[in-house]
Design an enzyme around this catalytic site. Structure first.
Site, PDB file in Angstrom:
ATOM      1  N   SER A 198    -157.120 -73.189 -18.092  1.00 31.26           N
ATOM      2  CA  SER A 198    -156.550 -72.127 -18.936  1.00 31.26           C
ATOM      3  C   SER A 198    -156.149 -72.748 -20.263  1.00 31.26           C
ATOM      4  O   SER A 198    -156.174 -73.966 -20.416  1.00 31.26           O
ATOM      5  CB  SER A 198    -155.295 -71.543 -18.288  1.00 31.26           C
ATOM      6  OG  SER A 198    -154.202 -72.430 -18.446  1.00 31.26           O
ATOM      7  N   ASP A 199    -155.797 -71.951 -21.254  1.00 29.55           N
ATOM      8  CA  ASP A 199    -155.179 -72.535 -22.434  1.00 29.55           C
ATOM      9  C   ASP A 199    -153.669 -72.628 -22.157  1.00 29.55           C
ATOM     10  O   ASP A 199    -153.169 -72.136 -21.143  1.00 29.55           O
ATOM     11  CB  ASP A 199    -155.498 -71.730 -23.708  1.00 29.55           C
ATOM     12  CG  ASP A 199    -155.380 -72.614 -24.950  1.00 29.55           C
ATOM     13  OD1 ASP A 199    -154.734 -73.663 -24.874  1.00 29.55           O
ATOM     14  OD2 ASP A 199    -155.934 -72.244 -26.004  1.00 29.55           O
ATOM     15  N   TRP A 200    -152.984 -73.270 -23.061  1.00 29.19           N
ATOM     16  CA  TRP A 200    -151.551 -73.585 -22.921  1.00 29.19           C
ATOM     17  C   TRP A 200    -150.750 -72.306 -22.617  1.00 29.19           C
ATOM     18  O   TRP A 200    -150.628 -71.435 -23.477  1.00 29.19           O
ATOM     19  CB  TRP A 200    -151.099 -74.227 -24.221  1.00 29.19           C
ATOM     20  CG  TRP A 200    -149.714 -74.775 -24.254  1.00 29.19           C
ATOM     21  CD1 TRP A 200    -148.568 -74.059 -24.439  1.00 29.19           C
ATOM     22  CD2 TRP A 200    -149.331 -76.147 -24.133  1.00 29.19           C
ATOM     23  NE1 TRP A 200    -147.501 -74.902 -24.447  1.00 29.19           N
ATOM     24  CE2 TRP A 200    -147.927 -76.192 -24.259  1.00 29.19           C
ATOM     25  CE3 TRP A 200    -150.014 -77.352 -23.923  1.00 29.19           C
ATOM     26  CZ2 TRP A 200    -147.205 -77.385 -24.197  1.00 29.19           C
ATOM     27  CZ3 TRP A 200    -149.296 -78.526 -23.863  1.00 29.19           C
ATOM     28  CH2 TRP A 200    -147.908 -78.550 -23.992  1.00 29.19           C
ATOM     29  N   GLN A 201    -150.270 -72.204 -21.390  1.00 31.15           N
ATOM     30  CA  GLN A 201    -149.470 -71.043 -20.945  1.00 31.15           C
ATOM     31  C   GLN A 201    -150.204 -69.704 -21.036  1.00 31.15           C
ATOM     32  O   GLN A 201    -149.566 -68.654 -20.968  1.00 31.15           O
ATOM     33  CB  GLN A 201    -148.180 -70.930 -21.762  1.00 31.15           C
ATOM     34  CG  GLN A 201    -147.155 -71.914 -21.279  1.00 31.15           C
ATOM     35  CD  GLN A 201    -145.869 -71.885 -22.079  1.00 31.15           C
ATOM     36  OE1 GLN A 201    -145.778 -71.284 -23.135  1.00 31.15           O
ATOM     37  NE2 GLN A 201    -144.869 -72.572 -21.577  1.00 31.15           N
ATOM     38  N   SER A 202    -151.514 -69.752 -21.200  1.00 27.86           N
ATOM     39  CA  SER A 202    -152.221 -68.477 -21.415  1.00 27.86           C
ATOM     40  C   SER A 202    -152.194 -67.596 -20.163  1.00 27.86           C
ATOM     41  O   SER A 202    -152.357 -66.385 -20.265  1.00 27.86           O
ATOM     42  CB  SER A 202    -153.660 -68.719 -21.865  1.00 27.86           C
ATOM     43  OG  SER A 202    -154.415 -69.309 -20.835  1.00 27.86           O
TER      44      SER A 202
END
Ligand code: NOJ
Length: 733
Positions: free
Chosen positions: A277-281
């Site tokens: 995933s992307d950062w905290q996405s």
């Protein structure tokens, strides 16, 4: 004939052997994973799917308990080895960590920002830059880079245009493959390679109004035709991992988008690597508004196909329980963990989890790496204007005024995502100029103003310096943080009071050269009209000043070309050369056409544009056949001659237009390019092959086909000039 046959047989045997042995390795890896999975608790499985960012102190116990699969942002061989030791020697199953980092355009030796690298139109150089970055990063304990960013960016307001290959899909595919191959080398198990990660899946660059993280609403046709191909190219080149994007597409955030992450990625493309995933996405889906809480977010992301969750801990908090109470199937978890472990096996981390710390000393910022940085940086520079041949500057000038907030600046030319690059190791333009001086030229440096801020600058010093000089070189542009993530801009001119500075210097009457440093196309109409010489140098990285001096003083003849259109004003964005024709193209001189009331529709500088200190002539366009059947190929060629006095590079560009399709087609599409070097007076014939790959598109039923009909081609030095020809494609029998 017999010899040919023997050669062919030997080659076939070698290929078969390689195939069999790689199949055996694959089989062996799968067997090892099966054995390992059988020993893992559900907690350990979800642990593999969990990623946290350094500093590691807060989750060191989780590593020890085997509940973390990957980390990011930890560098330094010894530091990484120490943490790896805990995972390998203290956790129950000893599964090594994989350590990721944003190695975007170099690790310690910083190369031009990816947009600048692309301006070289040299995939070999771009690949080598990624290769060197991988060698440096791997020496420092990094196993995995979150690169290449392969998002197509048609809107210069979007700050992340700096991180990719610009506006064109064909270029995006070529550069995606080059970068993946550069990072990953021949085989991932080589300790000098790192795993690549194509990102951000998908259409992140199509954010409304160029605002980062913003909504995307896009047709499946445009998605498939424009935004997805560079991902596919990166995967075909072997990319081990992929990152999903922050944005939603038509109401579905990418982190929970099954259509993207499973239907396209797994079912259509058979991608075997893992998705991060992307950062905290994942938890940001709560803000998007398609899930109510962290549990729902984790379930949706896992269901859609996110294998590794970056930093928010949602998997680690909720998935274990969800599996235990039957909300999520364990078989699916096994598949996801298998993908993660597969990459760890491929990287050789189970055989040797540690980094040889001696490599750091020889690899990082070596003379050889610096030399390459200087070369690729000079190649990335685009000459936008050179009236009266002001450039190159003579080396025996009495005095040069070097003016501007980027002239003696060692931080901002590092550009966005400068990783472990250091400002004190960057060669400023002032230093680069000093390094060139052999005949005692005096250099008067004046900063003039800040990059940003509206405070009235005192320009007297700049005026004085200019009036006492043979030439004024103004080095202006954007700071490193004005592009890249969260670097969107609503204005595209020079920030702050820099234009005032240039105008004041110009009014002294001294010849002026403008050197631009920026992470995106800029709208600079006044400069383009009034300043006789302009160089676009992007953010070039560590060897910035030397490379700029090489070009300004003529030791290198610039040959870069723009990978994105430069607008006249922000209102033209999104701006890209391969637009549709519309029903009312701006060719007639009437009011009711596709145009602006207050300015031309054309860009200030078009895609593919760039000048040289020499001149080139294109002649003898040849098309091997007037007609081909679908599936057949033809050759198109042109003769390019260096008609000037110095050696130089030209990028020969092939564009195609399908005149009529079952759906409308762009007015032009890049389908080939070659950067060539010619001595004065030298000519070369340059050929391209045109066939299925160059002519196919998604038809009215979204089938990828070639349709019969008339095609136009252009071969030239940029997207608006070139020799023009045509041919027909007819149905096969
Ligand atoms: C957020 C960015 O969008 C992504 O490109 C990057 O790789 C991660 N942060 C990790 O730093």
């Amino acid at each position: 004939m017999i010899q040919y046959f023997r050669f062919y047989t030997i080659i076939t045997v070698i290929f078969c052997f390689l195939n069999i042995s790689s199949a055996q390795t694959d089989r062996a890896i799968e067997d090892k994973i099966t054995t390992l999975l059988a020993k893992m608790t559900i907690e350990e499985k979800i642990g593999q799917m969990t990623q946290f960012s350094a500093p590691v102190d807060s989750f060191i116990d989780l590593i020890r308990a085997g509940l973390v699969g990957s980390i990011l942002n930890l560098t330094g061989a010894e530091r990484v080895n120490a943490i790896q030791k805990i995972a390998v020697e203290e956790s129950r199953l000893g599964i090594p960590l994989i350590n990721g980092r944003d190695v975007i355009h170099g690790f310690r030796t910083i190369f031009p920002i990816p947009l600048g690298e692309t301006a070289t139109w040299s995939p070999d150089f771009v690949k080598e830059a990624a290769r060197i970055a991988a060698r440096e990063a791997s020496a420092s304990g990094v196993h995995w880079t979150f690169a290449p960013m392969v998002d197509i960016a048609r809107d210069a307001r979007w700050g992340r245009i700096s991180e990719g290959a610009g506006e064109d899909t064909y270029m995006g595919k070529i550069m995606a493959a080059a970068r993946v191959k550069g990072f990953q080398g021949e085989k991932l198990s080589d300790p000098e390679t790192i795993a690549a990660c194509v990102k951000h899946f998908a259409a992140y660059g199509a954010a409304e109004a160029g605002k980062d993280y913003n909504t995307v609403d896009i047709s499946e046709r445009t998605l498939r035709e424009v935004y997805l191909p560079p991902f596919k190219a990166g995967i075909d080149a072997g990319a081990a991992t992929l990152m999903c994007s922050f944005n939603e597409i038509s109401g579905v955030p990418s982190s929970g988008n099954k259509f993207l992450l499973t239907d396209i990625l797994r079912s259509e493309w058979a991608f075997k690597g893992f998705v991060v995933s992307d950062w905290q996405s994942v938890t940001e889906m709560i803000n998007h508004g398609n899930v109510a809480d962290t549990l729902e977010a984790a379930l949706l992301a896992a269901e859609a196909g996110v294998d590794t969750e970056m930093v928010s801990g949602s998997y680690n908090k909720f998935l274990v329980q969800a599996v235990k109470n039957g909300q999520f199937p364990e078989e699916k978890i096994n598949e996801m963990v298998r993908r993660i472990l597969r990459v760890k096996f491929q990287l050789g981390l189970f055989d040797n989890p540690y980094t040889d710390s001696n490599r750091e000393k020889t690899e990082l910022l070596s003379d050889q790496n610096r030399r390459f940085a200087r070369e690729i940086s000079a190649k990335a520079i685009v000459l936008l204007k050179n009236e009266n041949e002001i450039l190159p500057l003579k080396k025996n000038l009495k005095s040069i005024a070097l003016i501007g907030p980027l002239a003696d600046n060692q931080l901002d030319p590092l550009g966005c995502w400068f990783c472990n690059g250091r400002a004190d190791e960057l060669v400023s333009v002032l230093q680069g100029f000093k390094n060139k001086i052999v005949y005692g030229t005096k250099i008067n440096y004046v900063k003039g103003c800040e990059i940003k801020g509206e405070e009235e600058p005192d320009l007297q010093e700049a005026v004085k310096a200019a009036m006492n000089a043979d030439v004024a070189v103004c080095v202006v542009g954007e700071s490193f943080d004005m592009s890249g993530e969260a670097g969107s801009r609503a204005r595209l001119g020079l920030p702050g009071r820099q234009l005032d500075l240039i105008k004041t210097v110009y009014e002294t009457g001294v010849p002026v050269v403008v050197v631009l440093m920026n992470g995106r196309p800029l709208a600079i109409p006044w400069i383009a009209e009034n300043i006789p010489a302009i160089l676009e140098t992007w953010h070039l990285g560590t060897e910035c000043g030397n490379a700029i001096a090489d070009v300004i003083f003529g030791d290198v003849n610039p040959g870069g070309k723009l990978p994105a259109s430069f607008p006249r004003a922000v209102g033209q964005e999104p701006l890209y050369y391969n637009h549709k024709n519309t029903g009312r193209p701006p060719v007639q001189k009437t009011r009711f056409i596709t145009r602006y009331y207050d300015m031309p529709v054309e860009p200030l500088f078009p895609f593919g544009y760039g000048l040289s200190y020499t001149t080139f002539e294109f002649s003898d366009l040849q098309i091997s056949k007037p007609e081909i059947k679908i599936g057949e190929e033809l050759k198109v060629g042109v003769v390019v001659k260096n008609t000037g006095m110095v050696k130089g590079d030209e990028v020969v560009q092939l564009y195609i237009r399908d005149l009529k399709g079952s759906v409308t087609r762009p007015v032009k599409e890049l389908r080939g390019f070659k950067r060539i070097t010619l001595e004065p007076g030298e000519s070369k014939k340059i050929d391209f092959t045109v066939g299925k790959n160059e002519l196919s598109f998604y038809d009215i039923n979204l089938n990828y086909v070639v349709e019969p009909g008339e095609f136009h081609i252009w071969i030239g030095p940029n997207s608006t000039e070139g020799l023009h020809g045509r041919f027909q494609v007819v149905k096969g029998q």
